[in-house]
Scaffold this motif. Structure first.
Motif, PDB file in Angstrom:
ATOM      1  N   THR A  46      38.104  13.805  27.997  1.00  0.00           N
ATOM      2  CA  THR A  46      37.516  12.542  28.456  1.00  0.00           C
ATOM      3  C   THR A  46      37.158  11.657  27.270  1.00  0.00           C
ATOM      4  N   ALA A  47      36.570  12.241  26.247  1.00  0.00           N
ATOM      5  CA  ALA A  47      36.211  11.464  25.057  1.00  0.00           C
ATOM      6  C   ALA A  47      37.464  10.904  24.379  1.00  0.00           C
ATOM      7  N   VAL A  49      40.386  10.192  25.804  1.00  0.00           N
ATOM      8  CA  VAL A  49      40.938   9.117  26.645  1.00  0.00           C
ATOM      9  C   VAL A  49      40.108   7.853  26.511  1.00  0.00           C
ATOM     10  N   MET A  50      38.795   7.997  26.530  1.00  0.00           N
ATOM     11  CA  MET A  50      37.925   6.825  26.411  1.00  0.00           C
ATOM     12  C   MET A  50      38.102   6.149  25.047  1.00  0.00           C
ATOM     13  N   THR A  51      38.245   6.949  23.998  1.00  0.00           N
ATOM     14  CA  THR A  51      38.442   6.396  22.657  1.00  0.00           C
ATOM     15  C   THR A  51      39.730   5.591  22.588  1.00  0.00           C
ATOM     16  N   CYS A  53      41.301   4.232  25.067  1.00  0.00           N
ATOM     17  CA  CYS A  53      41.147   3.046  25.914  1.00  0.00           C
ATOM     18  C   CYS A  53      40.422   1.932  25.166  1.00  0.00           C
ATOM     19  N   VAL A  54      39.360   2.286  24.456  1.00  0.00           N
ATOM     20  CA  VAL A  54      38.616   1.283  23.692  1.00  0.00           C
ATOM     21  C   VAL A  54      39.496   0.696  22.592  1.00  0.00           C
TER      22      VAL A  54
END
Length: 76
Positions: A46-47, A49-51, A53-54
């Protein structure tokens, strides 16, 4: 002709009420066979993917800003 026999067998089992019950029993059995990821692996994924995405949002924002300014200069 063999294909028609198979279709008839499938239709008979699907038409009976036992088809739905057996489906959910098989679904429960298959769910128990699933190897679930650990909580730590899910957090890491999750971390990650979020990174990404940002980072993607920042890159697209910079490109948008740059092209907007370029179009403004060209059509001024």
């Amino acid at each position: 002709m063999a294909a028609q026999d198979n279709v008839k067998k499938v239709n008979k089992s699907a038409a009976s009420g036992n088809g739905v019950i057996s489906f959910f029993k098989e679904l429960k059995a298959e769910t128990k066979r699933i190897t679930w990821a650990s909580k730590e692996n899910v957090k890491k994924a999750t971390a990650t993917v979020m990174t990404f995405c940002v980072i993607y949002v920042i890159i697209v924002g910079l490109l948008d800003f740059g092209f907007k300014n370029l179009i403004g200069v060209i059509f001024k």
